[in-house]
Design a protein around this motif. Structure first.
Motif, short mmCIF file in Angstrom:
data_model
loop_
_atom_site.label_atom_id
_atom_site.label_comp_id
_atom_site.label_asym_id
_atom_site.label_seq_id
_atom_site.Cartn_x
_atom_site.Cartn_y
_atom_site.Cartn_z
N LYS A 508 36.41 25.11 23.85
CA LYS A 508 35.57 24.76 25.00
C LYS A 508 36.32 24.91 26.31
O LYS A 508 35.80 25.47 27.29
N ALA A 509 37.56 24.44 26.35
CA ALA A 509 38.35 24.57 27.57
C ALA A 509 38.59 26.04 27.91
O ALA A 509 38.60 26.42 29.09
N SER A 510 38.79 26.87 26.88
CA SER A 510 39.01 28.29 27.11
C SER A 510 37.77 28.96 27.69
O SER A 510 37.86 29.78 28.60
N LEU A 511 36.62 28.59 27.17
CA LEU A 511 35.36 29.13 27.71
C LEU A 511 35.16 28.65 29.15
O LEU A 511 34.68 29.40 30.01
N GLY A 512 35.54 27.40 29.40
CA GLY A 512 35.46 26.89 30.77
C GLY A 512 36.39 27.65 31.70
O GLY A 512 36.03 27.96 32.85
N ALA A 513 37.59 27.96 31.21
CA ALA A 513 38.55 28.71 32.02
C ALA A 513 38.04 30.12 32.30
O ALA A 513 38.19 30.63 33.42
N PHE A 514 37.42 30.76 31.31
CA PHE A 514 36.90 32.10 31.52
C PHE A 514 35.77 32.09 32.54
O PHE A 514 35.68 32.98 33.41
N ASP A 515 34.91 31.09 32.45
CA ASP A 515 33.83 30.95 33.43
C ASP A 515 34.41 30.79 34.84
O ASP A 515 33.90 31.36 35.81
N TYR A 516 35.50 30.03 34.93
CA TYR A 516 36.18 29.86 36.23
C TYR A 516 36.72 31.20 36.73
O TYR A 516 36.60 31.52 37.93
N LEU A 517 37.30 32.00 35.85
CA LEU A 517 37.89 33.27 36.25
C LEU A 517 36.86 34.23 36.83
O LEU A 517 37.11 34.91 37.83
N ILE A 518 35.69 34.31 36.17
CA ILE A 518 34.71 35.28 36.63
C ILE A 518 34.03 34.85 37.92
O ILE A 518 33.36 35.66 38.57
N ARG A 519 34.20 33.60 38.29
CA ARG A 519 33.62 33.10 39.53
C ARG A 519 34.65 32.94 40.65
O ARG A 519 34.32 32.46 41.74
N THR A 520 35.89 33.31 40.37
CA THR A 520 36.98 33.11 41.33
C THR A 520 37.61 34.45 41.70
O THR A 520 37.91 35.26 40.81
N PRO A 521 37.81 34.72 43.00
CA PRO A 521 38.41 35.99 43.40
C PRO A 521 39.83 36.16 42.83
O PRO A 521 40.57 35.20 42.68
N VAL A 522 40.17 37.41 42.54
CA VAL A 522 41.52 37.72 42.08
C VAL A 522 42.47 37.63 43.28
O VAL A 522 42.13 38.11 44.37
N PRO A 523 43.64 36.99 43.14
CA PRO A 523 44.60 36.91 44.25
C PRO A 523 44.89 38.28 44.85
O PRO A 523 44.93 39.29 44.13
N ALA A 524 45.12 38.32 46.16
CA ALA A 524 45.30 39.57 46.88
C ALA A 524 46.42 40.43 46.31
O ALA A 524 46.31 41.65 46.21
N GLU A 525 47.52 39.80 45.88
CA GLU A 525 48.67 40.52 45.34
C GLU A 525 48.27 41.39 44.16
O GLU A 525 48.63 42.56 44.07
N GLN A 526 47.46 40.82 43.25
CA GLN A 526 47.05 41.56 42.06
C GLN A 526 46.04 42.64 42.43
O GLN A 526 46.04 43.73 41.88
N THR A 527 45.15 42.35 43.39
CA THR A 527 44.15 43.32 43.81
C THR A 527 44.81 44.55 44.41
O THR A 527 44.47 45.70 44.11
N GLU A 528 45.84 44.33 45.25
CA GLU A 528 46.55 45.44 45.89
C GLU A 528 47.30 46.27 44.87
O GLU A 528 47.35 47.50 44.94
N ALA A 529 47.92 45.57 43.86
CA ALA A 529 48.67 46.29 42.83
C ALA A 529 47.77 47.19 42.01
O ALA A 529 48.14 48.28 41.59
#
Length: 530
Positions: A508-529
């Motif tokens: 359940k916590a893992s599914l919650g974390a995945f839901d958080y990821l898809i609703r949260t922007p990727v940090p700029a550092e990773q986006t630029e890379a």
């Protein structure tokens, strides 16, 4: 010595030998010596690459069997009869000494081969100890790789005089070059960290260079394993960081309420969990303890930071903490002084060391009554001390304990002090809560089974909210008070600390974390890379 089915299975394993192995026997006239000779003969009959020589002058400790590769100059010793949990250790020693590949990372093999100091290792075990084989097998692999490392497994029950002279009251107890090296379960990585002085610093540098994880699981028990698998199945970069894989379940011998599996043991379940997690390509980082967690808004780079005691920092977009719980201590005078000197927490591991002696179990829940029943078949007498006026164990266990002649149950008993002679436990003091009177019991061993304490101390400086009991507060999705941080298992406020519940909460916590990821922007550092 070995039945036909076991011989057939062992013969299949021994067909993998690539070089000759010699079994050197130093025997006495004991029954154990006769059985060891018979075992060696059975093994030699199954492979032309195995020979047996008798050399009673080789060792003062008898009976002893050395598994030797004369060409490489390696030797792995077994003092006593390596059956029970240690039979697997013997089989692996034969295979590794005979040139069968050792399943370790190449860098680990190189690290062992590079050790340049002589290590004479003695490991005192009990054949009923479920944690001892991991320690024995770790050192045995080192001995099979590096001839400067010599190892002897010693069955404490067969060498009682030596156990007594060294004041060994807990297994496994490891001595290196005559000095106590450690007690209890140890992984190969932990052992190498102690014998190789530069290992910890090298590991910290390596971890600091890790790319950020999408999901980082802190803790490797049932909850953490479930969380890691569910995250990896989503195709995101997943890691597990833990002091050791398996958690508290590693010390549970009888598991009979895991749905669809009629009966198993903790070590077997942990092995299956680790294999399953690795099948999904999850990166497992062990021998590391979390020290703090810093939220993405505070870290400065948009990632959550998990700070480790080694000084390394792991970064992740989301974190699931599943650090579990540990045995609760009595917190009475003498407990720490006599820990592993008569005060123990694992009856399966240490019970055989108290054969024929008087012992006590503190706690009348399921774990306490189960411990008393197990001990009753080994020790002279077991006294169960329960703080409340009634036992909390299941009735079927209470009935069995009441029907066991050498188990005595005392309720309304508050343990107040552990007694000892400076070297080992001699008894305990308890207060009768109904009368206030103090009583003393003469004992050799005290087994503490009074519940669990959440492993959450590392979060006390963070913004993760904890309950009054130190448990992590979570919502219906497993989310904590810190954005992007989730939690599962025995460390949380979720009631009923059961393996199957921890696994469900991890998913359940893992599914919650995945839901958080898809609703949260990727940090700029990773986006630029990218």
């Amino acid at each position: 010595m070995l039945d036909q089915a076991m011989k057939q299975q062992l013969q299949s394993y021994l067909s993998n030998l690539k070089s000759d192995v010699q079994l050197r026997l130093s025997l006495d006239d004991s029954e154990t010596g006769s059985k060891l000779a018979a075992l060696a003969a059975d093994i030699a009959s199954l492979s032309q690459r195995i020979s047996v020589v008798r050399d009673d002058s080789h060792s003062e400790r008898k009976p002893l069997m050395l598994v030797e590769n004369l060409e490489k100059g390696t030797a792995i010793g077994f003092a006593g009869l390596p059956m029970g949990h240690e039979f697997t250790s013997l089989v692996l020693a034969l295979l590794h000494s005979g040139g069968h590949p050792i399943k370790l990372e190449p860098e680990t093999i190189e690290q062992i081969a590079a050790l340049d100091a002589e290590l004479q290792v003695e490991i005192f075990i009990s054949l009923s100890c479920q944690n001892c084989p991991e320690v024995v097998q770790a050192f045995n692999m080192m001995a099979a790789i590096n001839p400067l490392v010599s190892v002897t497994m010693i069955d404490g029950a067969a060498f009682q005089d030596e156990v007594k002279s060294r004041d060994i009251l807990a297994v496994p107890s490891v001595f290196v070059n005559g000095e106590l090296f450690g007690q209890g379960r140890m992984s190969l990585a932990e052992i190498l960290g102690k014998v190789d002085s530069g290992a910890a610093e090298k590991q910290a540098v390596k971890l600091n260079q890790q790319a950020p994880f999408e999901v980082l699981v802190v803790g490797g028990g049932p909850a953490g394993s479930s969380a890691a698998i569910y995250a990896a199945r989503k195709g995101v970069r997943t890691g597990v960081v833990a002091d050791r894989f398996g958690g508290q379940v590693q010390y549970t011998m009888a598991i009979e309420n895991f749905i669809s599996v009629k009966a198993t043991t903790g070590p077997k379940l942990v092995a299956s969990l680790e294999e399953h997690v690795k099948d999904y390509g999850v990166e497992i980082i062990t021998e590391q303890r979390a020290a703090n967690i810093v939220g993405a808004e505070e870290s400065g780079d948009g990632y959550i930071h998990v700070e480790l005691e080694s000084g390394a920092v792991l970064r992740a977009r989301s974190v699931i903490t599943s650090t579990g719980a540990r045995w609760r201590e009595m917190k009475v005078p003498g407990e720490q002084e006599y820990r592993n000197k008569g005060v123990a927490y694992c009856p399966h591991c240490d019970g055989p060391l108290f054969k024929g002696k008087r012992t006590a179990v503190i706690g009348g829940g399921n774990s306490g009554i189960e411990a008393a029943i197990d001990l009753a078949g080994i020790v002279e007498h077991v006294t169960v001390l329960e703080f409340a006026d009634t036992l909390r164990a299941d009735q079927v266990l209470i009935d069995k304990a009441n029907a066991t002649a050498n188990i005595e149950i005392i309720t309304l008993a508050q343990t107040t002090r552990v007694l000892g002679d400076g070297t080992r436990v001699t008894g305990l003091e308890y207060k009768d809560r109904s009368s206030g009177e103090l009583h003393q019991l003469a004992l050799a061993g005290i087994f503490v089974q009074i519940g669990l304490v959440p492993n959450s101390e590392w979060l006390k400086q963070s913004k993760v909210a904890l309950s009054e009991r130190g448990e992590i507060e979570v919502d219906a999705h497993g989310a904590t008070s810190l954005a992007g941080v989730f939690a599962a298992g025995d460390v949380t406020t979720v009631p009923y600390k059961q393996i199957i519940i921890a696994m469900g909460e991890g998913a359940k916590a893992s599914l919650g974390a995945f839901d958080y990821l898809i609703r949260t922007p990727v940090p700029a550092e990773q986006t630029e890379a990218a």
